[in-house]
Write a protein that holds these residues in place. Structure first.
Motif, short mmCIF file in Angstrom:
data_model
loop_
_atom_site.label_atom_id
_atom_site.label_comp_id
_atom_site.label_asym_id
_atom_site.label_seq_id
_atom_site.Cartn_x
_atom_site.Cartn_y
_atom_site.Cartn_z
N MET A 132 0.25 0.99 1.43
CA MET A 132 0.72 -0.30 1.94
C MET A 132 -0.40 -1.35 1.98
SD MET A 132 3.97 0.00 2.53
CE MET A 132 4.39 -1.36 3.61
N GLN A 133 -1.64 -0.91 2.00
CA GLN A 133 -2.77 -1.84 2.03
C GLN A 133 -3.07 -2.42 0.66
OE1 GLN A 133 -6.23 -0.06 3.85
NE2 GLN A 133 -5.08 0.58 5.66
N SER A 134 -2.57 -1.80 -0.40
CA SER A 134 -2.87 -2.25 -1.77
C SER A 134 -2.14 -3.55 -2.08
CB SER A 134 -2.48 -1.18 -2.78
OG SER A 134 -3.21 0.01 -2.57
N THR A 135 -2.86 -4.48 -2.67
CA THR A 135 -2.26 -5.74 -3.11
C THR A 135 -1.81 -5.60 -4.56
OG1 THR A 135 -3.73 -7.00 -1.65
CG2 THR A 135 -2.64 -8.20 -3.43
N PRO A 136 -0.54 -5.84 -4.86
CA PRO A 136 -0.04 -5.64 -6.23
C PRO A 136 -0.81 -6.49 -7.24
CG PRO A 136 1.79 -5.91 -4.71
CD PRO A 136 0.55 -6.24 -3.94
N GLN A 137 -1.44 -5.80 -8.19
CA GLN A 137 -2.17 -6.47 -9.26
C GLN A 137 -2.10 -5.60 -10.51
OE1 GLN A 137 -6.23 -7.69 -8.32
NE2 GLN A 137 -5.71 -7.83 -6.15
N LEU A 138 -2.16 -6.26 -11.67
CA LEU A 138 -2.15 -5.53 -12.92
C LEU A 138 -3.59 -5.20 -13.30
CD1 LEU A 138 -0.26 -4.43 -15.08
CD2 LEU A 138 -0.52 -6.58 -16.32
N ALA A 188 7.97 -1.07 -3.04
CA ALA A 188 8.50 -1.10 -4.41
C ALA A 188 8.92 -2.50 -4.80
CB ALA A 188 9.66 -0.12 -4.53
N HIS A 189 9.57 -3.21 -3.89
CA HIS A 189 10.00 -4.58 -4.18
C HIS A 189 8.81 -5.53 -4.36
CE1 HIS A 189 14.38 -4.19 -2.50
NE2 HIS A 189 14.13 -3.40 -3.52
N ASN A 190 7.76 -5.32 -3.57
CA ASN A 190 6.57 -6.15 -3.71
C ASN A 190 5.93 -5.96 -5.08
OD1 ASN A 190 6.82 -7.25 -1.17
ND2 ASN A 190 5.41 -5.81 -0.20
N TRP A 191 5.80 -4.69 -5.49
CA TRP A 191 5.22 -4.41 -6.81
C TRP A 191 6.16 -4.90 -7.91
CZ3 TRP A 191 0.54 -2.76 -8.50
CH2 TRP A 191 -0.36 -2.33 -7.51
N GLY A 192 7.46 -4.75 -7.72
CA GLY A 192 8.41 -5.23 -8.71
C GLY A 192 8.30 -6.73 -8.89
#
Length: 323
Positions: A132-138, A188-192
Protein backbone atom coordinates in the motif's frame (compact mmCIF):
# COMPACT_ATOMS: atom_id res chain seq x y z
CA UNK A 1 59.35 5.82 16.65
CA UNK A 2 57.62 5.04 19.96
CA UNK A 3 56.50 8.67 20.21
CA UNK A 4 55.05 8.57 16.68
CA UNK A 5 53.19 5.32 17.40
CA UNK A 6 51.79 6.83 20.57
CA UNK A 7 50.60 9.91 18.69
CA UNK A 8 49.06 7.73 15.97
CA UNK A 9 47.24 5.61 18.55
CA UNK A 10 45.97 8.77 20.23
CA UNK A 11 44.64 10.10 16.92
CA UNK A 12 42.92 6.80 16.19
CA UNK A 13 41.27 6.82 19.61
CA UNK A 14 40.03 10.38 19.09
CA UNK A 15 38.68 9.45 15.66
CA UNK A 16 36.92 6.38 17.07
CA UNK A 17 35.37 8.44 19.87
CA UNK A 18 34.16 11.05 17.37
CA UNK A 19 32.62 8.38 15.13
CA UNK A 20 30.90 6.67 18.07
CA UNK A 21 29.44 10.01 19.16
CA UNK A 22 28.17 10.64 15.64
CA UNK A 23 26.62 7.20 15.37
CA UNK A 24 24.97 7.60 18.78
CA UNK A 25 23.38 10.87 17.60
CA UNK A 26 22.15 9.21 14.40
CA UNK A 27 20.75 6.28 16.36
CA UNK A 28 18.98 8.66 18.78
CA UNK A 29 17.38 10.53 15.88
CA UNK A 30 16.31 7.28 14.25
CA UNK A 31 14.77 6.09 17.50
CA UNK A 32 12.90 9.39 17.85
CA UNK A 33 11.65 9.03 14.29
CA UNK A 34 10.53 5.45 14.98
CA UNK A 35 8.71 6.57 18.13
CA UNK A 36 6.84 9.31 16.26
CA UNK A 37 5.88 6.93 13.46
CA UNK A 38 4.65 4.37 15.98
CA UNK A 39 2.15 6.84 17.49
CA UNK A 40 -1.36 6.57 16.16
CA UNK A 41 -1.34 2.77 15.77
CA UNK A 42 -3.74 1.31 18.32
CA UNK A 43 -3.53 -2.35 17.39
CA UNK A 44 -0.28 -3.66 15.91
CA UNK A 45 1.02 -7.21 15.75
CA UNK A 46 4.27 -7.40 17.68
CA UNK A 47 6.21 -9.12 14.93
CA UNK A 48 5.04 -6.61 12.31
CA UNK A 49 6.00 -3.69 14.50
CA UNK A 50 9.49 -5.08 14.94
CA UNK A 51 9.98 -5.67 11.22
CA UNK A 52 8.68 -2.25 10.22
CA UNK A 53 10.93 -0.54 12.75
CA UNK A 54 13.94 -2.47 11.51
CA UNK A 55 13.12 -1.56 7.90
CA UNK A 56 12.86 2.12 8.84
CA UNK A 57 16.18 1.96 10.68
CA UNK A 58 17.87 0.28 7.73
CA UNK A 59 16.49 2.89 5.34
CA UNK A 60 17.63 5.71 7.60
CA UNK A 61 21.12 4.25 7.96
CA UNK A 62 21.50 3.82 4.22
CA UNK A 63 20.17 7.24 3.26
CA UNK A 64 23.47 8.99 4.00
CA UNK A 65 25.14 6.88 1.33
CA UNK A 66 23.37 8.89 -1.37
CA UNK A 67 25.14 12.01 -0.13
CA UNK A 68 28.50 10.32 -0.66
CA UNK A 69 27.75 9.53 -4.29
CA UNK A 70 25.59 12.53 -5.20
CA UNK A 71 27.99 13.59 -7.98
CA UNK A 72 28.12 10.18 -9.61
CA UNK A 73 24.90 9.13 -11.36
CA UNK A 74 26.11 5.61 -12.08
CA UNK A 75 27.00 5.01 -8.43
CA UNK A 76 23.61 6.38 -7.38
CA UNK A 77 21.85 3.91 -9.66
CA UNK A 78 23.94 1.00 -8.35
CA UNK A 79 23.28 2.07 -4.77
CA UNK A 80 19.55 2.29 -5.47
CA UNK A 81 19.58 -1.26 -6.84
CA UNK A 82 21.49 -2.51 -3.79
CA UNK A 83 18.95 -0.97 -1.40
CA UNK A 84 16.13 -2.36 -3.52
CA UNK A 85 17.69 -5.83 -3.23
CA UNK A 86 17.84 -5.51 0.56
CA UNK A 87 14.17 -4.55 0.58
CA UNK A 88 13.33 -7.45 -1.70
CA UNK A 89 15.19 -9.91 0.54
CA UNK A 90 13.18 -8.75 3.55
CA UNK A 91 9.94 -9.28 1.63
CA UNK A 92 10.97 -12.74 0.46
CA UNK A 93 12.07 -13.63 4.00
CA UNK A 94 8.52 -13.01 5.22
CA UNK A 95 7.09 -15.25 2.51
CA UNK A 96 9.62 -18.00 3.26
CA UNK A 97 8.76 -17.86 6.97
CA UNK A 98 5.10 -18.41 6.16
CA UNK A 99 5.95 -21.21 3.74
CA UNK A 100 8.05 -22.93 6.42
CA UNK A 101 5.16 -22.78 8.90
CA UNK A 102 2.77 -24.30 6.37
CA UNK A 103 5.26 -27.04 5.54
CA UNK A 104 5.58 -27.80 9.25
CA UNK A 105 1.79 -27.97 9.52
CA UNK A 106 1.65 -30.37 6.57
CA UNK A 107 4.20 -32.66 8.17
CA UNK A 108 2.45 -32.62 11.55
CA UNK A 109 -1.26 -32.26 10.70
CA UNK A 110 -2.39 -33.11 14.23
CA UNK A 111 -0.59 -30.11 15.71
CA UNK A 112 -2.45 -26.87 16.43
CA UNK A 113 -2.40 -24.42 13.50
CA UNK A 114 -2.18 -21.43 15.85
CA UNK A 115 1.52 -20.76 15.19
CA UNK A 116 0.99 -20.94 11.42
CA UNK A 117 -2.03 -18.66 11.82
CA UNK A 118 0.01 -16.12 13.77
CA UNK A 119 2.74 -16.20 11.10
CA UNK A 120 0.15 -15.73 8.34
CA UNK A 121 -1.29 -12.71 10.17
CA UNK A 122 2.16 -11.20 10.64
CA UNK A 123 3.06 -11.75 6.98
CA UNK A 124 -0.26 -10.35 5.77
CA UNK A 125 0.06 -7.16 7.81
CA UNK A 126 3.68 -6.57 6.87
CA UNK A 127 3.33 -7.21 3.13
CA UNK A 128 0.04 -5.32 2.80
CA UNK A 129 1.71 -2.32 4.46
CA UNK A 130 4.60 -2.49 1.99
CA UNK A 131 2.28 -2.88 -1.01
CA UNK A 132 0.00 0.00 0.00
CA UNK A 133 2.99 2.33 0.46
CA UNK A 134 4.11 1.89 -3.17
CA UNK A 135 3.29 4.73 -5.55
CA UNK A 136 2.13 3.39 -8.93
CA UNK A 137 4.86 4.01 -11.50
CA UNK A 138 6.05 2.29 -14.65
CA UNK A 139 9.51 1.51 -13.28
CA UNK A 140 10.98 -1.99 -13.36
CA UNK A 141 12.51 -2.16 -9.85
CA UNK A 142 9.41 -0.67 -8.23
CA UNK A 143 7.11 -3.02 -10.15
CA UNK A 144 9.17 -6.02 -9.08
CA UNK A 145 9.27 -5.16 -5.37
CA UNK A 146 5.61 -4.20 -5.35
CA UNK A 147 4.68 -7.40 -7.14
CA UNK A 148 6.50 -9.47 -4.50
CA UNK A 149 4.60 -7.60 -1.77
CA UNK A 150 1.23 -7.88 -3.52
CA UNK A 151 1.46 -11.59 -4.30
CA UNK A 152 2.78 -12.38 -0.83
CA UNK A 153 -0.04 -10.32 0.68
CA UNK A 154 -2.66 -12.24 -1.31
CA UNK A 155 -1.16 -15.62 -0.39
CA UNK A 156 -0.89 -14.71 3.31
CA UNK A 157 -4.49 -13.44 3.35
CA UNK A 158 -5.81 -16.59 1.68
CA UNK A 159 -3.74 -18.79 4.01
CA UNK A 160 -4.98 -17.00 7.13
CA UNK A 161 -8.61 -17.20 5.97
CA UNK A 162 -8.35 -20.90 5.12
CA UNK A 163 -6.80 -21.71 8.51
CA UNK A 164 -9.59 -19.83 10.28
CA UNK A 165 -12.24 -21.61 8.20
CA UNK A 166 -10.67 -24.96 9.04
CA UNK A 167 -10.98 -24.02 12.72
CA UNK A 168 -14.63 -23.03 12.26
CA UNK A 169 -13.90 -19.32 12.81
CA UNK A 170 -16.14 -18.23 9.95
CA UNK A 171 -16.96 -14.74 11.19
CA UNK A 172 -13.30 -13.97 11.86
CA UNK A 173 -12.32 -15.18 8.39
CA UNK A 174 -15.08 -13.11 6.77
CA UNK A 175 -14.00 -10.00 8.67
CA UNK A 176 -10.39 -10.33 7.53
CA UNK A 177 -11.39 -11.03 3.92
CA UNK A 178 -13.84 -8.13 3.83
CA UNK A 179 -11.16 -5.72 5.01
CA UNK A 180 -8.35 -7.09 2.85
CA UNK A 181 -10.44 -7.40 -0.32
CA UNK A 182 -11.45 -3.75 -0.02
CA UNK A 183 -7.83 -2.67 0.45
CA UNK A 184 -6.67 -4.91 -2.38
CA UNK A 185 -9.37 -3.50 -4.68
CA UNK A 186 -8.25 0.05 -3.88
CA UNK A 187 -4.66 -0.84 -4.69
CA UNK A 188 -5.62 -2.60 -7.93
CA UNK A 189 -7.73 0.36 -9.05
CA UNK A 190 -4.91 2.80 -8.27
CA UNK A 191 -2.44 0.79 -10.35
CA UNK A 192 -5.04 0.35 -13.09
CA UNK A 193 -5.68 4.09 -13.27
CA UNK A 194 -1.98 4.91 -13.33
CA UNK A 195 -0.80 2.37 -15.90
CA UNK A 196 -3.78 2.64 -18.23
CA UNK A 197 -3.76 6.43 -18.36
CA UNK A 198 -2.33 7.88 -21.60
CA UNK A 199 -1.85 11.44 -22.84
CA UNK A 200 -3.95 10.53 -25.86
CA UNK A 201 -7.53 10.18 -24.61
CA UNK A 202 -8.31 7.70 -27.41
CA UNK A 203 -5.90 5.22 -25.83
CA UNK A 204 -6.56 6.03 -22.16
CA UNK A 205 -8.67 2.91 -21.70
CA UNK A 206 -8.23 -0.78 -21.02
CA UNK A 207 -9.94 -1.44 -24.36
CA UNK A 208 -6.86 -0.22 -26.23
CA UNK A 209 -5.44 -3.69 -25.57
CA UNK A 210 -8.11 -5.11 -27.89
CA UNK A 211 -6.78 -3.09 -30.85
CA UNK A 212 -5.04 -4.73 -33.81
CA UNK A 213 -1.39 -4.24 -32.66
CA UNK A 214 -2.10 -6.44 -29.62
CA UNK A 215 -4.31 -9.08 -31.26
CA UNK A 216 -1.48 -11.61 -31.35
CA UNK A 217 -0.44 -11.10 -27.73
CA UNK A 218 -3.47 -10.14 -25.59
CA UNK A 219 -6.64 -12.25 -25.55
CA UNK A 220 -10.13 -10.76 -25.17
CA UNK A 221 -10.45 -12.53 -21.82
CA UNK A 222 -7.38 -10.69 -20.53
CA UNK A 223 -8.81 -7.35 -21.71
CA UNK A 224 -12.00 -8.11 -19.76
CA UNK A 225 -10.04 -8.88 -16.59
CA UNK A 226 -8.02 -5.66 -16.93
CA UNK A 227 -11.24 -3.71 -17.47
CA UNK A 228 -12.44 -4.98 -14.07
CA UNK A 229 -9.72 -2.94 -12.29
CA UNK A 230 -10.03 0.15 -14.53
CA UNK A 231 -12.54 2.46 -12.79
CA UNK A 232 -12.94 4.66 -15.88
CA UNK A 233 -14.06 1.62 -17.93
CA UNK A 234 -16.31 -0.10 -15.40
CA UNK A 235 -19.25 2.26 -15.87
CA UNK A 236 -19.27 2.17 -19.69
CA UNK A 237 -22.32 0.75 -21.45
CA UNK A 238 -22.16 -1.41 -24.58
CA UNK A 239 -22.24 1.53 -27.03
CA UNK A 240 -19.54 3.39 -25.13
CA UNK A 241 -17.33 0.29 -25.11
CA UNK A 242 -17.76 -0.06 -28.87
CA UNK A 243 -16.85 3.61 -29.31
CA UNK A 244 -13.69 3.30 -27.19
CA UNK A 245 -12.55 0.27 -29.18
CA UNK A 246 -13.18 2.05 -32.49
CA UNK A 247 -11.28 5.15 -31.35
CA UNK A 248 -8.27 3.03 -30.36
CA UNK A 249 -8.28 1.17 -33.68
CA UNK A 250 -8.52 4.42 -35.64
CA UNK A 251 -5.58 5.87 -33.71
CA UNK A 252 -3.37 2.91 -34.65
CA UNK A 253 -4.40 3.24 -38.30
CA UNK A 254 -3.29 6.88 -38.60
CA UNK A 255 -0.31 7.69 -40.79
CA UNK A 256 1.81 8.74 -37.81
CA UNK A 257 1.03 5.59 -35.79
CA UNK A 258 4.18 3.66 -36.67
CA UNK A 259 6.39 6.54 -35.59
CA UNK A 260 4.40 7.48 -32.52
CA UNK A 261 3.84 3.90 -31.35
CA UNK A 262 7.01 1.95 -32.20
CA UNK A 263 7.72 -1.67 -31.32
CA UNK A 264 9.22 -0.66 -27.95
CA UNK A 265 5.96 1.06 -26.99
CA UNK A 266 3.93 -1.98 -28.05
CA UNK A 267 6.13 -4.26 -25.92
CA UNK A 268 5.74 -1.91 -22.96
CA UNK A 269 1.96 -2.07 -23.31
CA UNK A 270 2.04 -5.88 -23.43
CA UNK A 271 4.03 -5.85 -20.17
CA UNK A 272 1.49 -3.46 -18.59
CA UNK A 273 -1.37 -5.72 -19.67
CA UNK A 274 0.30 -8.76 -18.12
CA UNK A 275 0.96 -6.95 -14.85
CA UNK A 276 -2.59 -5.61 -14.54
CA UNK A 277 -4.06 -8.97 -15.50
CA UNK A 278 -2.16 -10.55 -12.61
CA UNK A 279 -3.58 -7.95 -10.21
CA UNK A 280 -7.11 -8.54 -11.47
CA UNK A 281 -6.77 -12.30 -11.11
CA UNK A 282 -5.50 -12.04 -7.53
CA UNK A 283 -8.41 -9.77 -6.63
CA UNK A 284 -10.88 -12.23 -8.19
CA UNK A 285 -9.37 -15.11 -6.20
CA UNK A 286 -9.72 -13.23 -2.92
CA UNK A 287 -13.31 -12.32 -3.76
CA UNK A 288 -14.10 -15.98 -4.52
CA UNK A 289 -12.59 -16.95 -1.16
CA UNK A 290 -14.86 -14.39 0.48
CA UNK A 291 -17.85 -16.12 -1.16
CA UNK A 292 -16.53 -19.48 0.09
CA UNK A 293 -16.39 -18.11 3.64
CA UNK A 294 -20.04 -17.05 3.30
CA UNK A 295 -20.91 -20.57 2.19
CA UNK A 296 -19.15 -22.15 5.17
CA UNK A 297 -20.99 -19.88 7.58
CA UNK A 298 -24.38 -20.37 5.91
CA UNK A 299 -23.99 -24.14 6.26
CA UNK A 300 -22.75 -23.79 9.85
CA UNK A 301 -19.75 -26.05 9.21
CA UNK A 302 -17.45 -27.00 12.04
CA UNK A 303 -14.60 -26.94 9.53
CA UNK A 304 -14.23 -26.07 5.85
CA UNK A 305 -12.62 -29.49 5.43
CA UNK A 306 -16.12 -30.99 5.51
CA UNK A 307 -16.84 -29.77 1.96
CA UNK A 308 -13.34 -29.55 0.49
CA UNK A 309 -11.73 -32.48 -1.40
CA UNK A 310 -9.19 -34.36 0.69
CA UNK A 311 -5.62 -35.24 -0.26
CA UNK A 312 -6.70 -38.50 -1.92
CA UNK A 313 -9.21 -36.84 -4.25
CA UNK A 314 -8.10 -36.74 -7.91
CA UNK A 315 -7.25 -33.27 -9.15
CA UNK A 316 -9.89 -31.46 -11.18
CA UNK A 317 -12.77 -29.00 -10.94
CA UNK A 318 -15.45 -29.56 -8.30
CA UNK A 319 -18.78 -27.81 -7.80
CA UNK A 320 -19.72 -26.89 -4.24
CA UNK A 321 -23.54 -26.75 -3.93
CA UNK A 322 -24.93 -23.72 -2.12
CA UNK A 323 -27.45 -25.85 -0.22
Amino acid sequence: MGYKLHQMQKSINNLQQTMETGFNKVETRLNNLDNKMSQGFNVVVEGLNHLNNRLNVVSGQLAYLYLLVQDNREKQENLGKAISNIHKMMLIKEICTLQAELEDLRRFPDESPRLALKTATNTRLFLSSQAMQSTPQLEAELLLNTDVSIQGWAVATATEAHLLLQMGQHQEAKGILREEVEKFKTLAHNWGNSLIKEDNSSLSTAYRFSASPFAEYITPERVTRIKDISPSDLSLDRDQVRRRKNEANVEFEMSYAQERYPKSWIQQQIAIAEYLDGLSELLARLESLEAFADLCQSRNLKSSKEILPDENTPSGLYLLPAN
